[in-house]
Design a protein around this motif. Structure first.
Motif, PDB file in Angstrom:
ATOM      1  N   LEU A  24       8.246   5.580   5.035  1.00 44.88           N
ATOM      2  CA  LEU A  24       7.542   6.579   4.230  1.00 44.88           C
ATOM      3  C   LEU A  24       8.490   7.426   3.406  1.00 44.88           C
ATOM      4  O   LEU A  24       8.164   7.867   2.307  1.00 44.88           O
ATOM      5  CB  LEU A  24       6.718   7.483   5.160  1.00 44.88           C
ATOM      6  N   ALA A  25       9.672   7.686   3.951  1.00 44.02           N
ATOM      7  CA  ALA A  25      10.597   8.592   3.262  1.00 44.02           C
ATOM      8  C   ALA A  25      11.271   7.922   2.076  1.00 44.02           C
ATOM      9  O   ALA A  25      11.792   8.611   1.197  1.00 44.02           O
ATOM     10  CB  ALA A  25      11.647   9.105   4.240  1.00 44.02           C
ATOM     11  N   ALA A  26      11.246   6.584   2.053  1.00 41.20           N
ATOM     12  CA  ALA A  26      12.044   5.874   1.044  1.00 41.20           C
ATOM     13  C   ALA A  26      11.752   6.360  -0.376  1.00 41.20           C
ATOM     14  O   ALA A  26      12.670   6.540  -1.173  1.00 41.20           O
ATOM     15  CB  ALA A  26      11.808   4.370   1.172  1.00 41.20           C
ATOM     16  N   ALA A  77       1.298   0.101   4.966  1.00 44.39           N
ATOM     17  CA  ALA A  77       0.064   0.468   4.261  1.00 44.39           C
ATOM     18  C   ALA A  77       0.048   1.972   3.980  1.00 44.39           C
ATOM     19  O   ALA A  77      -0.398   2.406   2.905  1.00 44.39           O
ATOM     20  CB  ALA A  77      -1.152   0.067   5.089  1.00 44.39           C
ATOM     21  N   THR A  78       0.544   2.758   4.928  1.00 42.43           N
ATOM     22  CA  THR A  78       0.590   4.208   4.709  1.00 42.43           C
ATOM     23  C   THR A  78       1.565   4.526   3.579  1.00 42.43           C
ATOM     24  O   THR A  78       1.292   5.368   2.715  1.00 42.43           O
ATOM     25  CB  THR A  78       0.989   4.930   6.010  1.00 42.43           C
ATOM     26  N   ALA A  79       2.695   3.826   3.590  1.00 47.48           N
ATOM     27  CA  ALA A  79       3.675   4.048   2.517  1.00 47.48           C
ATOM     28  C   ALA A  79       3.083   3.638   1.167  1.00 47.48           C
ATOM     29  O   ALA A  79       3.310   4.303   0.148  1.00 47.48           O
ATOM     30  CB  ALA A  79       4.954   3.270   2.807  1.00 47.48           C
ATOM     31  N   CYS A 114      -8.996  -2.773   6.522  1.00 46.24           N
ATOM     32  CA  CYS A 114      -7.667  -2.924   7.118  1.00 46.24           C
ATOM     33  C   CYS A 114      -7.432  -4.382   7.521  1.00 46.24           C
ATOM     34  O   CYS A 114      -6.332  -4.917   7.338  1.00 46.24           O
ATOM     35  CB  CYS A 114      -7.514  -2.008   8.332  1.00 46.24           C
ATOM     36  N   ALA A 115      -8.471  -4.998   8.067  1.00 51.23           N
ATOM     37  CA  ALA A 115      -8.330  -6.403   8.466  1.00 51.23           C
ATOM     38  C   ALA A 115      -7.961  -7.258   7.250  1.00 51.23           C
ATOM     39  O   ALA A 115      -7.039  -8.088   7.304  1.00 51.23           O
ATOM     40  CB  ALA A 115      -9.628  -6.903   9.106  1.00 51.23           C
TER      41      ALA A 115
END
Ligand code: GAL
Length: 667
Positions: free
Chosen positions: A255-257, A218-220, A156-157
């Motif tokens: 996220l929804a995009a 990052a989740t997206a 992640c870093a």
């Protein structure tokens, strides 16, 4: 309106599946969601797949006539993966790794986990992607759930540093944006920057805000890999994710995009416990003990609708007691049906119940199912049967969009910035929005949540409760929307910050100032119990003003109310005519009653007809020609809608169409 249920064939003996499938169909359910936690059954060992059981489960369920919704199982990587690659385990802010034994323990930025996720999703999609009964995919499960929105591992870093380099281009630009000169934080190179974990005392809020943004992005990006694969291998099926309503740590709009459909998991009794303390710390006690807080549920429905500005699904609907709250109240017959009608009223087009049968083992043993542990009917089952019988009415209403003309602007960067530096205990971005939401609900007026890049044309009244970070593009769009007749209300803490979470060097409210037509001269928090008297010309809008106050100096605006201070009156509420519209700015955090008084005036100015008169405990929502009145109390309640007096029975709904009361369907 579709009805469905979450099912875990891997939890039950295979001989039981056919009976369950038949019972689901007999109950009137249309679809079943399966698969989202079954990775270890799909791949018991590295390189060893076992699809036979899932083939048979799918054939049994779809053979009974159920449509299929598949969840990708990536929230639960198997033990062999965690053990072979311990670096996939996510790391919390205190530096501790998660361990195998629950779910969501892997880091979404870990390259091994990413590759393994792509692999299992590809295998699943190649096998089932074109199954004729398959209607859609749920990607993963509740991103961020269980305190997993942020990971602080080395991967992640590294990804954060790359994200920062792409955002700022040059390290000097980052230093400037973050004000890194403060306390000698200045960075000479991207490699010197770490995620803002618990090893720093009070991280720089610009650094922390960027980390929140990065985690959402990052989740997206992780989700996008699954979307891309599934679109290719499973054409024509919708892609969704089950969001968590008013969950704050990821920006659901990001996220929804790339999804086709927004869904969320609605647990009203649990959500009252987890969101109530911030949003409604002094509940008025007017609701029945097992319904949750309908306005909290309603705002979560509204947010989910906003994600695609389209009807949404409830992907997991509570249908009995849950296990993860503090009290976990029992849920009486009638309440589950009321929740479903409420979801429909607020824009749902399908409800999937959680779960078919209560589990006999592991973490959720005390969670209800439509069937009890022993397979006998649970409390929610009769409600579902009744809903299935009401389906025609439900479907007629579901065919219409929400048709609200009032919008509440929402921005997760504002939420995060104010969470990082609330300055006054109890000042909470969502709670501030919720004041206006409750006030509109009290007036019987439906409200949409509106992100900064949304089309503003459907709205005639917009409320920017705390437009904290200046957004020049939005300011320009609001300016032309107001000039064309829009009514815009600004609340406190507007325009204080730049997008990188530094304070603006312009007079307040920064980029919104020409819209407001006044300058915020001073702002301050007030201690509990301290209120400033207010006198003004808005009917019903009287002081005291508490919590947070902002004094204004009018330029081209005119004052509508004044704080009565020892040195004389100071503008507290100003109105600024712009073209055919008006910008109103309020200099304190109102109570719900104060907000309702102000909004009542603004609704008239916006040409929005009055809503129904509602006894406390009633909630109204409109879809197309239908007005739904829902009673969340244990006694009958009266409403007056379109000149007609209506009584809504306890924990029940009355539907009006074109102002006529529809008889309840015979069931
Ligand atoms: C949800 C989750 C489900 C189940 C449920 C229990 O948050 O997605 O898998 O755990 O809660 O209420």
């Amino acid at each position: 309106m579709k009805l469905g249920v979450c099912y875990y064939p891997e939890h039950w003996p295979e001989e039981r599946w056919a009976l369950d499938a038949r019972l689901m169909r007999d109950l009137g359910l249309d679809l079943v969601r399966i698969g989202e936690f079954a990775w270890a059954r799909m791949e018991p060992a590295p390189g060893q797949a076992d699809w036979a059981w899932l083939d048979r489960a799918i054939e049994t369920l779809t053979g009974a006539g159920l449509q299929l919704l598949l969840g990708t199982p990536t929230a639960t990587p198997p033990a062999w993966l965690s053990r072979a690659h311990p670096d996939i385990l996510r790391v919390d802010a205190d530096g501790r790794s998660r361990n195998h034994g629950s779910r969501r323990h892997a880091c979404l930025n870990n390259p091994t986990y990413r590759a393994e996720s792509r692999r299992i999703v590809t295998a699943m999609a190649e096998r089932y992607g074109e199954h004729p009964a398959l209607v859609g995919w749920q990607i993963d499960n509740e991103f961020g759930g269980g305190g997993t929105a942020r990971c602080y591992c080395d991967h992640c870093a590294a990804a954060f540093r790359a994200w920062l380099a792409a955002r700022y281009g040059a390290i000097e630009a980052l230093n400037e944006a973050w004000g890194a000169v403060f306390w000698s934080q200045t960075y000479a190179d991207w490699s010197q920057i770490d995620p803002p974990d618990d090893r720093v005392d009070k991280p720089n809020p610009s650094h922390a805000l960027d980390y929140a943004r990065f985690c959402s992005d990052a989740t997206a990006a992780y989700q996008q890999e699954q979307v891309d694969l599934l679109r290719r291998l499973s054409p024509g099926r919708f892609m969704t994710h089950n969001f968590m309503g008013l969950f704050r740590e990821l920006d659901p709009f990001d996220l929804a995009a790339s999804l086709d459909l927004a869904t969320w998991d609605s647990y009203p009794t649990g959500n009252l416990e987890r969101w109530g303390p911030a949003l409604a710390p002094d509940p008025e006690g007017q609701y029945a003990p097992d319904v949750g807080h309908p306005l909290i549920t309603g705002m979560a429905h509204a947010l989910t609708y906003a994600l695609k500005r389209a009807p949404f699904w409830v992907m997991e609907q509570q249908a009995g007691a849950i296990n993860w709250g503090r009290i976990n109240p029992g849920v009486r017959p009638g309440t589950t049906r009321l929740w479903c009608w409420h979801a429909l009223a607020e824009g749902a087009s399908a409800v999937v119940f959680f779960r078919w049968r209560a589990t006999l083992f592991a973490q959720e043993q005390y969670h209800s199912g439509l069937l009890r542990h022993d397979g006998s009917p649970g409390g929610g089952l009769a409600d579902v049967r009744r809903l299935a019988a009401e389906r025609e009415r439900l479907a007629a209403i579901a065919a219409h969009p929400r048709a609200n003309r009032v919008g509440l602007l929402i921005d997760f960067a504002d939420l995060w910035a104010l969470e990082l530096q609330p300055h006054r205990a109890g000042f909470d971005y969502l709670a501030h929005l919720f004041v206006y939401y409750q006030a509109l609900a009290r007036l019987g007026i439906g409200v949409d949540l509106v992100p900064a890049d949304a089309d503003l044309a459907p709205y005639t009244l917009l409320v920017a409760a705390s437009a904290h970070l200046g957004n020049a593009a939005l300011a320009g769009r609001l300016e032309s929307w107001v000039r064309q007749g829009g009514q815009l209300l600004f609340g406190v803490r507007a325009g204080f910050k730049t997008p990188s979470n530094r304070v603006t060097d312009e007079p307040l409210p920064g980029v919104w100032r020409s819209l407001v037509g006044a300058t915020i001269v001073d702002w301050q928090a007030l201690p509990d119990g301290v209120g400033w008297p207010v006198v003004g010309e808005v009917p019903g809008l009287v002081g005291p003003a508490g919590t947070w106050v902002e004094t204004l100096r009018t330029e081209t605006a005119r004052p509508l109310a004044h704080f009565q201070l020892p040195d004389g009156p100071v503008p507290a509420l100003v109105a600024h005519e712009r073209g055919a519209g008006r910008v109103t700015t309020l200099g304190w955090v109102p109570t719900v009653a104060q907000a309702a008084s102000l909004l009542a005036t603004l609704l008239v100015a916006a040409g929005i007809p009055p809503g129904p008169a509602l006894a406390p405990g009633l909630v109204a929502a409109r879809r197309g020609p239908y007005l739904l009145l829902l009673n969340f109390t244990d006694g009958p309640l009266a409403a007056t809608a379109a000149g007609r007096d209506v009584t809504v029975p306890a924990r029940d709904v009355v539907v009006l169409a074109d102002d006529a009361v529809l008889e309840p369907p015979q069931v």
